[in-house]
Design an enzyme around this catalytic site. Structure first.
Site, PDB file in Angstrom:
ATOM      1  N   VAL A 102      43.869  38.617  44.900  1.00 24.48           N
ATOM      2  CA  VAL A 102      44.393  38.457  43.543  1.00 24.48           C
ATOM      3  C   VAL A 102      43.286  37.919  42.651  1.00 24.48           C
ATOM      4  CG1 VAL A 102      46.779  37.978  44.270  1.00 24.48           C
ATOM      5  CG2 VAL A 102      45.195  36.076  43.825  1.00 24.48           C
ATOM      6  N   SER A 103      43.501  37.998  41.358  1.00 24.45           N
ATOM      7  CA  SER A 103      42.637  37.327  40.411  1.00 24.45           C
ATOM      8  C   SER A 103      42.851  35.822  40.524  1.00 24.45           C
ATOM      9  CB  SER A 103      42.969  37.761  38.982  1.00 24.45           C
ATOM     10  OG  SER A 103      42.878  39.155  38.829  1.00 24.45           O
ATOM     11  N   THR A 123      41.243  37.445  35.813  1.00 28.09           N
ATOM     12  CA  THR A 123      40.281  36.425  35.401  1.00 28.09           C
ATOM     13  C   THR A 123      39.531  36.885  34.162  1.00 28.09           C
ATOM     14  OG1 THR A 123      40.076  35.765  37.712  1.00 28.09           O
ATOM     15  CG2 THR A 123      38.387  34.970  36.199  1.00 28.09           C
ATOM     16  N   ALA A 124      39.376  38.196  34.004  1.00 32.34           N
ATOM     17  CA  ALA A 124      38.737  38.732  32.795  1.00 32.34           C
ATOM     18  C   ALA A 124      39.476  38.247  31.551  1.00 32.34           C
ATOM     19  CB  ALA A 124      38.717  40.258  32.855  1.00 32.34           C
ATOM     20  N   HIS A 126      34.386  45.494  37.600  1.00 36.87           N
ATOM     21  CA  HIS A 126      34.115  46.428  38.701  1.00 36.87           C
ATOM     22  C   HIS A 126      32.972  47.385  38.365  1.00 36.87           C
ATOM     23  CE1 HIS A 126      37.481  44.600  40.554  1.00 36.87           C
ATOM     24  NE2 HIS A 126      38.421  45.337  40.022  1.00 36.87           N
TER      25      HIS A 126
END
Length: 276
Positions: free
Chosen positions: A56-57, A109-110, A148
């Protein structure tokens, strides 16, 4: 004992999990049923409690700590690997307040880093990460936060970098950037979680020792099939923190959560990150 395991189809994850899924390492009586999904789908599945183990983030982990604990191995954390804000033309990030910005998920998170950078970035369009560059290029959105493989190909789309959110984080805190971690359902119990963590570490170590073996598996799932991009992706996101977070990695995660809690983005939490 068979555990459900979620991770993304991105090269760093398929590289890391290849040995675990294909029986190349000792798993201490555990077997794994994999489910490959984009990161925001994995975040959502974890919020539903649908998976025993999952990538997960770290943003999502901030909302999941009652039910899930962090594992020491398998995650994405490092330097020079954060999300980028890109657009069709040069601009200051502050000029994008209230403009349409594409993000790969609300719980990524971005997005957390974008919100920590400042207020007013709330006109958000959630898209799968591989669609964001296209949306920026077409004018569907003013800017996008890319992750990514997109880090390596956005210039090919005629886009320019507005801000490297990872570099900003490193300058602000001196810490590496926590992107994604591997979680285990707390209800599995300490003994099973410890076995899974050890098996995952062996899988990362196997991948690093046999870097070419997983290539067909990686290419079967990658959005970008160029060997150069795949190799760059793995080199950037798989590092010593993937083997073990260590003290520096743990401090980075704690710093991220402390700042997000202070801003009211994450709820305060008193449970430990790890199962003792």
């Amino acid at each position: 004992m068979t555990l459900s395991l979620g991770y993304s189809p991105c090269p760093n994850d398929t590289f890391i999990f290849y040995a675990l899924i294909h029986g190349r390492i000792a798993a201490e009586g555990l077997s794994f049923r994999e489910r490959l999904e984009d990161v925001e789908t994995l975040n959502s599945l974890a919020r539903q409690g649908a998976l025993d183990l999952t990538k997960v983030s770290y943003h999502a982990l901030g909302h999941l700590r009652r039910d899930y604990a962090l594992l020491h191995s398998g995650g994405a954390l490092g330097r020079g690997c954060g999300p980028l804000v890109v657009a069709r033309r040069e601009a200051a990030l502050e000029d994008l307040r209230s403009r349409r910005i594409a993000i790969p998920g609300l719980l990524t998170t971005a997005n957390l880093l974008l919100q920590l950078h400042g207020s007013g970035f709330d006109n958000l369009v959630v898209l799968p990460f591989h669609r964001i560059m296209e949306a920026v290029s077409s004018g569907e959105v003013e800017a996008g936060v890319i992750i990514h493989e997109s880090r390596f190909t956005y210039r090919d789309q005629g886009l320019v970098e507005i801000l490297d959110l990872g570099a900003w984080w490193e300058e602000e805190t001196g810490a590496p950037i926590p992107l994604g971690g591997i979680l285990a359902r707390r209800s599995l119990g300490a003994e099973v979680i410890a076995r899974a963590d050890r098996a995952l570490r062996r899988s990362v170590e196997y991948a690093l020792a046999h870097p070419g073996e997983a290539r067909a598996y990686i290419k079967a799932h990658a959005q970008e099939l160029s060997d150069t991009v795949i190799d760059s992706h793995i080199a950037l996101y798989v590092n010593h923190f993937s083997v073990d977070l260590g003290d520096e990695g743990i401090r980075a995660v704690e710093t991220l959560f402390a700042r997000a809690e202070a801003r009211g983005i994450l709820p305060p939490q008193d449970l430990p990150l790890f199962v003792p």
